[in-house]
Design a protein around this motif. Structure first.
Motif, PDB file in Angstrom:
ATOM      1  N   SER A 174     -11.098  -3.117  -1.727  1.00  0.00           N
ATOM      2  CA  SER A 174     -11.703  -2.280  -2.767  1.00  0.00           C
ATOM      3  C   SER A 174     -11.033  -0.926  -2.935  1.00  0.00           C
ATOM      4  O   SER A 174     -11.406  -0.168  -3.826  1.00  0.00           O
ATOM      5  CB  SER A 174     -13.195  -2.061  -2.465  1.00  0.00           C
ATOM      6  N   THR A 175     -10.040  -0.611  -2.100  1.00  0.00           N
ATOM      7  CA  THR A 175      -9.340   0.673  -2.204  1.00  0.00           C
ATOM      8  C   THR A 175      -7.840   0.452  -2.058  1.00  0.00           C
ATOM      9  O   THR A 175      -7.415  -0.575  -1.527  1.00  0.00           O
ATOM     10  CB  THR A 175      -9.794   1.651  -1.101  1.00  0.00           C
ATOM     11  N   PRO A 176      -7.026   1.412  -2.504  1.00  0.00           N
ATOM     12  CA  PRO A 176      -5.583   1.286  -2.277  1.00  0.00           C
ATOM     13  C   PRO A 176      -5.231   1.124  -0.807  1.00  0.00           C
ATOM     14  O   PRO A 176      -4.305   0.388  -0.465  1.00  0.00           O
ATOM     15  CB  PRO A 176      -5.030   2.594  -2.856  1.00  0.00           C
ATOM     16  N   THR A 177      -5.970   1.804   0.063  1.00  0.00           N
ATOM     17  CA  THR A 177      -5.702   1.688   1.499  1.00  0.00           C
ATOM     18  C   THR A 177      -5.933   0.266   1.982  1.00  0.00           C
ATOM     19  O   THR A 177      -5.117  -0.302   2.715  1.00  0.00           O
ATOM     20  CB  THR A 177      -6.590   2.666   2.291  1.00  0.00           C
ATOM     21  N   GLU A 178      -7.056  -0.343   1.582  1.00  0.00           N
ATOM     22  CA  GLU A 178      -7.327  -1.722   1.987  1.00  0.00           C
ATOM     23  C   GLU A 178      -6.315  -2.695   1.385  1.00  0.00           C
ATOM     24  O   GLU A 178      -5.871  -3.635   2.056  1.00  0.00           O
ATOM     25  CB  GLU A 178      -8.737  -2.123   1.579  1.00  0.00           C
ATOM     26  N   LEU A 179      -5.953  -2.475   0.129  1.00  0.00           N
ATOM     27  CA  LEU A 179      -4.959  -3.339  -0.511  1.00  0.00           C
ATOM     28  C   LEU A 179      -3.646  -3.311   0.268  1.00  0.00           C
ATOM     29  O   LEU A 179      -3.032  -4.350   0.514  1.00  0.00           O
ATOM     30  CB  LEU A 179      -4.728  -2.903  -1.957  1.00  0.00           C
ATOM     31  N   TYR A 180      -3.233  -2.112   0.662  1.00  0.00           N
ATOM     32  CA  TYR A 180      -1.967  -1.988   1.385  1.00  0.00           C
ATOM     33  C   TYR A 180      -2.087  -2.553   2.796  1.00  0.00           C
ATOM     34  O   TYR A 180      -1.151  -3.189   3.299  1.00  0.00           O
ATOM     35  CB  TYR A 180      -1.515  -0.533   1.434  1.00  0.00           C
ATOM     36  N   LYS A 181      -3.219  -2.337   3.445  1.00  0.00           N
ATOM     37  CA  LYS A 181      -3.413  -2.925   4.770  1.00  0.00           C
ATOM     38  C   LYS A 181      -3.333  -4.451   4.702  1.00  0.00           C
ATOM     39  O   LYS A 181      -2.725  -5.085   5.567  1.00  0.00           O
ATOM     40  CB  LYS A 181      -4.771  -2.504   5.346  1.00  0.00           C
ATOM     41  N   ALA A 182      -3.954  -5.033   3.694  1.00  0.00           N
ATOM     42  CA  ALA A 182      -3.899  -6.487   3.537  1.00  0.00           C
ATOM     43  C   ALA A 182      -2.457  -6.956   3.424  1.00  0.00           C
ATOM     44  O   ALA A 182      -2.055  -7.961   4.029  1.00  0.00           O
ATOM     45  CB  ALA A 182      -4.691  -6.913   2.305  1.00  0.00           C
ATOM     46  N   TYR A 183      -1.655  -6.219   2.678  1.00  0.00           N
ATOM     47  CA  TYR A 183      -0.232  -6.540   2.523  1.00  0.00           C
ATOM     48  C   TYR A 183       0.488  -6.464   3.871  1.00  0.00           C
ATOM     49  O   TYR A 183       1.262  -7.358   4.222  1.00  0.00           O
ATOM     50  CB  TYR A 183       0.383  -5.582   1.510  1.00  0.00           C
ATOM     51  N   THR A 184       0.231  -5.416   4.635  1.00  0.00           N
ATOM     52  CA  THR A 184       0.920  -5.260   5.921  1.00  0.00           C
ATOM     53  C   THR A 184       0.461  -6.302   6.937  1.00  0.00           C
ATOM     54  O   THR A 184       1.220  -6.686   7.827  1.00  0.00           O
ATOM     55  CB  THR A 184       0.718  -3.859   6.513  1.00  0.00           C
ATOM     56  N   TYR A 185      -0.776  -6.792   6.821  1.00  0.00           N
ATOM     57  CA  TYR A 185      -1.259  -7.842   7.720  1.00  0.00           C
ATOM     58  C   TYR A 185      -0.636  -9.195   7.396  1.00  0.00           C
ATOM     59  O   TYR A 185      -0.681 -10.103   8.222  1.00  0.00           O
ATOM     60  CB  TYR A 185      -2.779  -7.978   7.634  1.00  0.00           C
ATOM     61  N   MET A 212       4.777  -2.958  -4.237  1.00  0.00           N
ATOM     62  CA  MET A 212       4.943  -4.139  -3.380  1.00  0.00           C
ATOM     63  C   MET A 212       3.708  -5.049  -3.414  1.00  0.00           C
ATOM     64  O   MET A 212       3.762  -6.197  -2.966  1.00  0.00           O
ATOM     65  CB  MET A 212       5.230  -3.717  -1.937  1.00  0.00           C
ATOM     66  N   LEU A 213       2.599  -4.557  -3.967  1.00  0.00           N
ATOM     67  CA  LEU A 213       1.363  -5.332  -3.979  1.00  0.00           C
ATOM     68  C   LEU A 213       1.372  -6.400  -5.070  1.00  0.00           C
ATOM     69  O   LEU A 213       2.065  -6.279  -6.082  1.00  0.00           O
ATOM     70  CB  LEU A 213       0.167  -4.408  -4.184  1.00  0.00           C
ATOM     71  N   ASN A 214       0.562  -7.441  -4.861  1.00  0.00           N
ATOM     72  CA  ASN A 214       0.286  -8.462  -5.875  1.00  0.00           C
ATOM     73  C   ASN A 214      -1.232  -8.519  -6.041  1.00  0.00           C
ATOM     74  O   ASN A 214      -1.916  -9.282  -5.349  1.00  0.00           O
ATOM     75  CB  ASN A 214       0.836  -9.824  -5.446  1.00  0.00           C
ATOM     76  N   ILE A 215      -1.755  -7.690  -6.928  1.00  0.00           N
ATOM     77  CA  ILE A 215      -3.197  -7.496  -7.040  1.00  0.00           C
ATOM     78  C   ILE A 215      -3.829  -8.577  -7.909  1.00  0.00           C
ATOM     79  O   ILE A 215      -3.338  -8.912  -8.987  1.00  0.00           O
ATOM     80  CB  ILE A 215      -3.506  -6.102  -7.615  1.00  0.00           C
ATOM     81  N   ASN A 216      -4.958  -9.100  -7.409  1.00  0.00           N
ATOM     82  CA  ASN A 216      -5.706 -10.152  -8.096  1.00  0.00           C
ATOM     83  C   ASN A 216      -7.126  -9.663  -8.351  1.00  0.00           C
ATOM     84  O   ASN A 216      -8.005  -9.851  -7.519  1.00  0.00           O
ATOM     85  CB  ASN A 216      -5.712 -11.434  -7.237  1.00  0.00           C
TER      86      ASN A 216
END
Length: 277
Positions: A174-185, A212-216
Motif C-alpha cells: 500500500s506504500t512505495p516502501t512496501e512496493l519496493y520491499k516486495a521487489y527486493t524480496y 524497476m517496479l511492476n505495479i498491479n
C-alpha cells in the motif's frame, strides 16, 4: 628453538607437511563450493539456493507467466459468497475476453473450482490463486494447479519462499516502501492494494520514481479506467467488484458479467502489451 635431534626434526617436518596437505584440501573444497554458493546467493537479488522440491518451477515457466501478464495486462479477480456462483461467474469473465484469472481462497471450494478450470482451460487461460497468507496456503494453491500466487499483504517469508522456487508471487502493498520491499524480496509484480488517493496519478508518480517496479493496481480499477492506469505506468491491472458486480452475481446475471468483461478488455487492448523490464 630448533629441534636438537634428527628424529625430532623428521617428526616436525612430517607434521608440517600434513598441515599443508590438509589446508590445501580444505581450500580446494571451498573453491569448489564457493562459485555455486555465490551464484545461488546473488541470482535474482532475493534468491537463495535452488530447493529442488516439488514446488519449484522452471525458469522458463516463470518467464512464461510474466510474458502472459505483459501481453494481456488484465486479470479477473473473483470472490463469491457461494460455491455455486464461483464457476459460473468466472466462466462469464472468460467468455467476455479475460485470458488471466485469479480465484481467491475466501471463496467456498476455491481450490476445487480452480483445479477444474485448470483442466478445462489449460493453455488457453492462465489461472492463479489469491489471498495466500502463508507458505501452507501457497502450497495448497500450487497443489491445485495455480500458475501464479497473489497475496493481499506483504509477508516476507511467503515472497522469499516463492522467489526461491521461481513461483510468480504478487504480494499486496500500500506504500512505495512496501512496493519496493516486495521487489527486493523477489516479487516480480507488486499488487497495489487497497486503492489509494490519486488513483492512476499515484501510480504514475510512483512508477516514475521507482521504475524497476511492476505495479498491479486492483482496488480502484473499474470498467472504464483500466486503460488509464496502464497508460500511467501500471504493468497490469486486476478487476474485482466492478467486474463481478455483487448485484449481478446475486441474481445470476452471467451475461451482465460477460458484458462487463468485454468493456474492460475493450479499454485495455488498445494500450498494447507491456515491454518487459
Amino acid at each position: 628453538p630448533r629441534p636438537r635431534t634428527s628424529s625430532a626434526r623428521k617428526m616436525l617436518s612430517r607434521a608440517v607437511s600434513r598441515a599443508f596437505t590438509q589446508s590445501g584440501a580444505v581450500a580446494a573444497a571451498r573453491r569448489s563450493i564457493a562459485p555455486a554458493a555465490f551464484a545461488g546467493a546473488c541470482a535474482g537479488g532475493a534468491r537463495s539456493f535452488a530447493t529442488g522440491d516439488k514446488w519449484t518451477k522452471t525458469k522458463d515457466d516463470k518467464e512464461r507467466v510474466l510474458d502472459l501478464f505483459a501481453l494481456h495486462r488484465a486479470c479477473a479477480v473473483l470472490r463469491t459468497p457461494t460455491s455455486e456462483a464461483c464457476p459460473k461467474a468466472m466462466t462469464a469473465a472468460i467468455d467476455g475476453g479475460f485470458k488471466i484469472v485469479e480465484f481467491t481462497l475466501t471463496t467456498p471450494d476455491c481450490l476445487k473450482h480452480m483445479a477444474d478450470f485448470r483442466a478445462k482451460y489449460d493453455g488457453k487461460v492462465m489461472i492463479g490463486c489469491g489471498t495466500a497468507m502463508n507458505v501452507q496456503d501457497v502450497k495448497d494453491c500450487l497443489e491445485a494447479g495455480a500458475e501464479f500466487i497473489v497475496a493481499p499483504v506483504l509477508v516476507e517469508e511467503v515472497v522469499r519462499w516463492c522467489a526461491e522456487r521461481d513461483v510468480v508471487i504478487i504480494p499486496g502493498c500500500s506504500t512505495p516502501t512496501e512496493l519496493y520491499k516486495a521487489y527486493t524480496y523477489g516479487a516480480p509484480i507488486q499488487k497495489l492494494f487497497p486503492g489509494v488517493a490519486g488513483g492512476a496519478n499515484y501510480v504514475k508518480a510512483v512508477s516514475a520514481a521507482l521504475p524497476m517496479l511492476n505495479i498491479n493496481p486492483t482496488s480502484g480499477v473499474d470498467l472504464d479506467n483500466a486503460g488509464e492506469f496502464l497508460k500511467s505506468g501500471a504493468a497490469s491491472v486486476g478487476l474485482v467488484a466492478p467486474l463481478f458486480d455483487p448485484a449481478l452475481v446475486a441474481k445470476g446475471d452471467w451475461d451482465g458479467i460477460a458484458a462487463n468483461a468485454q468493456r474492460v478488455i475493450g479499454n485495455v487492448t488498445p494500450v498494447g502489451p507491456l515491454k518487459r523490464k
